[in-house]
Design a protein around this motif. Sequence first.
Motif, PDB file in Angstrom:
ATOM      1  N   ASP A  49       0.958  -1.014   0.112  1.00 32.11           N
ATOM      2  CA  ASP A  49      -0.123  -0.037   0.074  1.00 32.11           C
ATOM      3  C   ASP A  49       0.730   1.222  -0.016  1.00 32.11           C
ATOM      4  N   ALA A  50       2.012   1.378   0.917  1.00 31.78           N
ATOM      5  CA  ALA A  50       2.733   2.618   1.036  1.00 31.78           C
ATOM      6  C   ALA A  50       3.521   2.561  -0.448  1.00 31.78           C
ATOM      7  N   TRP A  51       4.065   1.510  -1.107  1.00 32.03           N
ATOM      8  CA  TRP A  51       4.710   1.613  -2.398  1.00 32.03           C
ATOM      9  C   TRP A  51       3.854   2.150  -3.442  1.00 32.03           C
ATOM     10  N   LEU A  52       2.409   1.743  -3.541  1.00 29.28           N
ATOM     11  CA  LEU A  52       1.481   2.363  -4.529  1.00 29.28           C
ATOM     12  C   LEU A  52       1.321   3.664  -4.110  1.00 29.28           C
ATOM     13  N   ALA A  53       1.142   4.043  -2.901  1.00 30.86           N
ATOM     14  CA  ALA A  53       0.952   5.525  -2.773  1.00 30.86           C
ATOM     15  C   ALA A  53       1.921   6.340  -3.417  1.00 30.86           C
ATOM     16  N   GLU A  54       3.606   5.822  -2.948  1.00 30.72           N
ATOM     17  CA  GLU A  54       4.536   6.426  -3.374  1.00 30.72           C
ATOM     18  C   GLU A  54       4.722   6.605  -4.776  1.00 30.72           C
ATOM     19  N   THR A  55       4.279   5.743  -5.676  1.00 26.06           N
ATOM     20  CA  THR A  55       3.956   5.835  -7.170  1.00 26.06           C
ATOM     21  C   THR A  55       3.646   7.160  -7.535  1.00 26.06           C
ATOM     22  N   VAL A  56       2.289   7.397  -7.114  1.00 27.16           N
ATOM     23  CA  VAL A  56       1.676   8.694  -7.335  1.00 27.16           C
ATOM     24  C   VAL A  56       2.542  10.073  -6.927  1.00 27.16           C
ATOM     25  N   ARG A  57       2.780   9.825  -5.533  1.00 22.86           N
ATOM     26  CA  ARG A  57       3.607  11.166  -5.005  1.00 22.86           C
ATOM     27  C   ARG A  57       4.927  11.243  -5.964  1.00 22.86           C
ATOM     28  N   ARG A  58       5.589  10.326  -6.536  1.00 24.10           N
ATOM     29  CA  ARG A  58       6.640  10.520  -7.287  1.00 24.10           C
ATOM     30  C   ARG A  58       6.223  11.284  -8.558  1.00 24.10           C
ATOM     31  N   ARG A  59       5.112  11.212  -9.133  1.00 28.59           N
ATOM     32  CA  ARG A  59       4.714  11.875 -10.185  1.00 28.59           C
ATOM     33  C   ARG A  59       4.439  13.416  -9.656  1.00 28.59           C
ATOM     34  N   LEU A  60       3.642  13.645  -8.621  1.00 26.66           N
ATOM     35  CA  LEU A  60       3.289  14.780  -8.045  1.00 26.66           C
ATOM     36  C   LEU A  60       4.688  15.901  -7.470  1.00 26.66           C
ATOM     37  N   ASP A  61       5.748  14.804  -7.316  1.00 30.10           N
ATOM     38  CA  ASP A  61       6.776  15.623  -6.956  1.00 30.10           C
ATOM     39  C   ASP A  61       7.969  16.051  -8.233  1.00 30.10           C
ATOM     40  N   GLY A  62       7.411  15.258  -9.339  1.00 35.21           N
ATOM     41  CA  GLY A  62       8.060  15.580 -10.506  1.00 35.21           C
ATOM     42  C   GLY A  62       9.415  14.813 -10.807  1.00 35.21           C
ATOM     43  N   ALA A  63       9.413  13.904 -10.177  1.00 33.99           N
ATOM     44  CA  ALA A  63      10.432  12.782 -10.476  1.00 33.99           C
ATOM     45  C   ALA A  63      10.276  11.910 -11.477  1.00 33.99           C
ATOM     46  N   GLY A  64       9.199  11.604 -11.999  1.00 31.31           N
ATOM     47  CA  GLY A  64       8.881  10.819 -12.954  1.00 31.31           C
ATOM     48  C   GLY A  64       7.791  10.114 -12.623  1.00 31.31           C
TER      49      GLY A  64
END
Length: 178
Positions: A49-64
């Motif tokens: 669950d944390a990994w799935l949430a991190e994938t969206v945060r990654r986009r929002l942070d502009g990392a990819g």
Amino acid sequence: MFGPVHLTVGGLEIREFRAQDAPQVAAFVTTRDLTALPPGPPQAVAEVDAWLAETVRRRLDGAGVLLALVARGSGEIVGSIALRDTDWRAGRSEIGYGMRIGQRGRGYATEAARAVGRWALTDGGMRRIQLRARVDNVASLRVAEKAGYQREGTLRLADWDGEKAHDLAVFSMIAEDL
């Protein structure tokens, strides 16, 4: 920076990983079949669950962005593709992909690499998409070529597999290639 990615091409739906993917991702983790997941997948079911949430945060942070390759019709995650090491000022990003072993050879990786590269160069605001593949990975080299990436050269001994160094072929796609 780009918004949510959702593409449909051939037999694939290409979209961001989402909370509803937790059962499939947990099954991959349980069976240690991590080939469908991007680098840095969860190592335990409790981390999914944390990994799935991190994938969206990654986009929002502009990392990819980390995207699931989902077979249309069945809803099965057959692989993943990512834009990573994104440099917004330079307008460049690197594409990487992985397919479940049983799903290889069906053209999914080629479809996804072509579609995501084109999207990144048009709607995604990128000027250059780079792809690197080990020179001994014939299937991945073929995917890059069939998807329309131009081979630029070789990075000698640039990849380390934990035991041995390997050469990497470098490919790119720019808007003029479309």
